[in-house]
Design a protein around this motif. Sequence first.
Motif, PDB file in Angstrom:
ATOM      1  N   LEU A 262       0.981  -1.204  -0.091  1.00  0.00           N
ATOM      2  CA  LEU A 262       0.084   0.050  -0.090  1.00  0.00           C
ATOM      3  C   LEU A 262       0.842   1.282  -0.050  1.00  0.00           C
ATOM      4  O   LEU A 262       1.681   1.239   1.029  1.00  0.00           O
ATOM      5  N   THR A 263       0.752   2.002  -0.939  1.00  0.00           N
ATOM      6  CA  THR A 263       1.429   3.504  -1.140  1.00  0.00           C
ATOM      7  C   THR A 263       0.504   4.515  -0.314  1.00  0.00           C
ATOM      8  O   THR A 263      -0.697   4.598  -0.858  1.00  0.00           O
ATOM      9  N   ALA A 264       1.181   5.183   0.504  1.00  0.00           N
ATOM     10  CA  ALA A 264       0.350   6.244   1.437  1.00  0.00           C
ATOM     11  C   ALA A 264       1.021   7.450   1.179  1.00  0.00           C
ATOM     12  O   ALA A 264       2.147   7.675   0.632  1.00  0.00           O
ATOM     13  N   MET A 265       0.441   8.625   1.528  1.00  0.00           N
ATOM     14  CA  MET A 265       1.119   9.797   1.426  1.00  0.00           C
ATOM     15  C   MET A 265       0.703  10.742   2.857  1.00  0.00           C
ATOM     16  O   MET A 265      -0.259  10.276   3.432  1.00  0.00           O
ATOM     17  N   PRO A 266       1.563  11.646   3.140  1.00  0.00           N
ATOM     18  CA  PRO A 266       1.254  12.054   4.504  1.00  0.00           C
ATOM     19  C   PRO A 266       0.074  13.150   4.664  1.00  0.00           C
ATOM     20  O   PRO A 266      -0.354  13.730   3.318  1.00  0.00           O
ATOM     21  N   ALA A 267      -0.664  13.172   5.738  1.00  0.00           N
ATOM     22  CA  ALA A 267      -1.823  13.915   5.661  1.00  0.00           C
ATOM     23  C   ALA A 267      -1.538  14.718   7.011  1.00  0.00           C
ATOM     24  O   ALA A 267      -0.598  14.899   7.805  1.00  0.00           O
ATOM     25  N   VAL A 268      -2.736  15.420   7.311  1.00  0.00           N
ATOM     26  CA  VAL A 268      -2.816  16.262   8.416  1.00  0.00           C
ATOM     27  C   VAL A 268      -2.573  15.468   9.854  1.00  0.00           C
ATOM     28  O   VAL A 268      -3.099  14.572   9.872  1.00  0.00           O
ATOM     29  N   GLY A 269      -2.003  16.209  10.816  1.00  0.00           N
ATOM     30  CA  GLY A 269      -1.886  15.702  12.139  1.00  0.00           C
ATOM     31  C   GLY A 269      -0.944  14.509  12.168  1.00  0.00           C
ATOM     32  O   GLY A 269      -1.113  13.498  13.032  1.00  0.00           O
ATOM     33  N   GLY A 270       0.108  14.445  11.214  1.00  0.00           N
ATOM     34  CA  GLY A 270       0.982  13.302  11.259  1.00  0.00           C
ATOM     35  C   GLY A 270       0.272  11.891  10.796  1.00  0.00           C
ATOM     36  O   GLY A 270       1.020  10.978  11.011  1.00  0.00           O
ATOM     37  N   THR A 271      -0.674  11.956  10.113  1.00  0.00           N
ATOM     38  CA  THR A 271      -1.369  10.551   9.813  1.00  0.00           C
ATOM     39  C   THR A 271      -0.930  10.491   8.573  1.00  0.00           C
ATOM     40  O   THR A 271      -0.414  11.072   7.841  1.00  0.00           O
ATOM     41  N   LEU A 272      -1.254   9.430   7.705  1.00  0.00           N
ATOM     42  CA  LEU A 272      -1.149   8.847   6.464  1.00  0.00           C
ATOM     43  C   LEU A 272      -2.539   8.929   5.718  1.00  0.00           C
ATOM     44  O   LEU A 272      -3.582   8.412   6.535  1.00  0.00           O
ATOM     45  N   VAL A 273      -2.726   8.825   4.562  1.00  0.00           N
ATOM     46  CA  VAL A 273      -3.837   8.398   3.887  1.00  0.00           C
ATOM     47  C   VAL A 273      -3.230   7.592   2.591  1.00  0.00           C
ATOM     48  O   VAL A 273      -2.159   7.925   1.999  1.00  0.00           O
ATOM     49  N   PRO A 274      -4.218   6.667   2.136  1.00  0.00           N
ATOM     50  CA  PRO A 274      -3.915   5.937   0.822  1.00  0.00           C
ATOM     51  C   PRO A 274      -3.721   7.053  -0.385  1.00  0.00           C
ATOM     52  O   PRO A 274      -4.454   7.883  -0.449  1.00  0.00           O
ATOM     53  N   PHE A 275      -2.294   6.659  -1.077  1.00  0.00           N
ATOM     54  CA  PHE A 275      -2.359   7.600  -2.110  1.00  0.00           C
ATOM     55  C   PHE A 275      -3.368   7.551  -3.201  1.00  0.00           C
ATOM     56  O   PHE A 275      -3.747   8.656  -3.786  1.00  0.00           O
ATOM     57  N   GLU A 276      -4.240   6.467  -3.432  1.00  0.00           N
ATOM     58  CA  GLU A 276      -5.438   6.611  -4.216  1.00  0.00           C
ATOM     59  C   GLU A 276      -6.534   6.932  -3.486  1.00  0.00           C
ATOM     60  O   GLU A 276      -6.912   6.391  -2.647  1.00  0.00           O
ATOM     61  N   VAL A 277      -7.207   8.086  -3.848  1.00  0.00           N
ATOM     62  CA  VAL A 277      -8.487   8.577  -3.353  1.00  0.00           C
ATOM     63  C   VAL A 277      -9.591   7.861  -3.831  1.00  0.00           C
ATOM     64  O   VAL A 277      -9.644   7.476  -4.889  1.00  0.00           O
ATOM     65  N   PRO A 278     -10.739   7.953  -2.941  1.00  0.00           N
ATOM     66  CA  PRO A 278     -11.932   7.269  -3.400  1.00  0.00           C
ATOM     67  C   PRO A 278     -12.608   7.608  -4.510  1.00  0.00           C
ATOM     68  O   PRO A 278     -13.270   7.117  -5.303  1.00  0.00           O
ATOM     69  N   ALA A 279     -12.645   9.182  -4.627  1.00  0.00           N
ATOM     70  CA  ALA A 279     -13.329   9.882  -5.707  1.00  0.00           C
ATOM     71  C   ALA A 279     -12.513  11.036  -6.281  1.00  0.00           C
ATOM     72  O   ALA A 279     -12.497  11.997  -5.972  1.00  0.00           O
ATOM     73  N   PRO A 280     -11.475  10.566  -7.316  1.00  0.00           N
ATOM     74  CA  PRO A 280     -10.627  11.553  -7.596  1.00  0.00           C
ATOM     75  C   PRO A 280     -11.375  12.482  -8.507  1.00  0.00           C
ATOM     76  O   PRO A 280     -12.256  12.131  -9.285  1.00  0.00           O
ATOM     77  N   THR A 281     -10.608  13.599  -8.426  1.00  0.00           N
ATOM     78  CA  THR A 281     -11.127  14.777  -9.498  1.00  0.00           C
ATOM     79  C   THR A 281     -10.549  14.396 -10.726  1.00  0.00           C
ATOM     80  O   THR A 281      -9.436  14.332 -10.781  1.00  0.00           O
ATOM     81  N   PRO A 282     -11.379  14.325 -11.866  1.00  0.00           N
ATOM     82  CA  PRO A 282     -10.514  13.907 -13.142  1.00  0.00           C
ATOM     83  C   PRO A 282      -9.839  15.532 -13.526  1.00  0.00           C
ATOM     84  O   PRO A 282     -10.296  16.324 -13.343  1.00  0.00           O
ATOM     85  N   CYS A 283      -8.723  15.079 -14.321  1.00  0.00           N
ATOM     86  CA  CYS A 283      -8.039  15.898 -14.936  1.00  0.00           C
ATOM     87  C   CYS A 283      -8.729  16.918 -15.665  1.00  0.00           C
ATOM     88  O   CYS A 283      -9.644  16.652 -16.437  1.00  0.00           O
ATOM     89  N   CYS A 284      -8.471  18.323 -15.542  1.00  0.00           N
ATOM     90  CA  CYS A 284      -9.208  19.404 -16.247  1.00  0.00           C
ATOM     91  C   CYS A 284     -10.569  19.478 -15.865  1.00  0.00           C
ATOM     92  O   CYS A 284     -11.415  20.050 -17.011  1.00  0.00           O
ATOM     93  N   ALA A 285     -11.127  18.988 -14.913  1.00  0.00           N
ATOM     94  CA  ALA A 285     -12.522  19.016 -14.376  1.00  0.00           C
ATOM     95  C   ALA A 285     -12.962  20.591 -14.336  1.00  0.00           C
ATOM     96  O   ALA A 285     -14.191  20.721 -14.588  1.00  0.00           O
ATOM     97  N   ASP A 286     -12.171  21.404 -14.174  1.00  0.00           N
ATOM     98  CA  ASP A 286     -12.809  22.928 -14.015  1.00  0.00           C
ATOM     99  C   ASP A 286     -12.772  23.674 -15.360  1.00  0.00           C
ATOM    100  O   ASP A 286     -12.902  24.600 -15.215  1.00  0.00           O
ATOM    101  N   HIS A 287     -12.211  22.967 -16.260  1.00  0.00           N
ATOM    102  CA  HIS A 287     -12.307  23.823 -17.738  1.00  0.00           C
ATOM    103  C   HIS A 287     -13.338  23.630 -18.358  1.00  0.00           C
ATOM    104  O   HIS A 287     -13.958  22.491 -18.747  1.00  0.00           O
TER     105      HIS A 287
END
Length: 170
Positions: free
Chosen positions: A145-170
């Motif tokens: 499992l690859t994780a990344m640093p998060a708030v308060g010294g915690t970790l979260v999985p690198f893959e988020v459950p509902a990613p924002t598609p690239c260029c979603a705001d264009h």
Amino acid sequence: MTPYALTVDAGVKDLRAADHLIHLLAAELALPESAFGCTHLVRGDRPRVALSFTLPSEPLLRTARERLTAGEYEVSPGVPDAAGRAVIYPGVSSLTGTLTIADVLARSAIDRVTVLGAAEELPPHTRLVTWDHVRPQWQDGELVLTAMPAVGGTLVPFEVPAPTPCCADH
């Protein structure tokens, strides 16, 4: 992993749809907790996401192959590659909320947790906020499992459950 594996090509184009199909097929096949269901990115002329299932016995493999083929899925033996992204695996249902790395390793088939870009080993008491979405990948025969640093010294999985598609705001 066992040699009892098969690949399902359903022509799925994205990971969310592939995750949904893995869960649907696992339920229809009544797969045991010891089964693995993974996604594999297939490149080339027809990019898509293939599914693989690794099962604990030959009779279960045979039954799954027959039922999937009858469902008009393209089924082939083995897995498409050694780097599958695990969606179902032993212990996945217990990886909810915030857990320590020690809990993640003890409760599931995950062999190791790494932090993106870090070389050092994580202390077992490090907390992981799972978002109820933990997708490790096979790397050199280990489920990592690859994780990344998060708030308060915690970790979260690198893959988020509902990613924002690239260029979603264009």
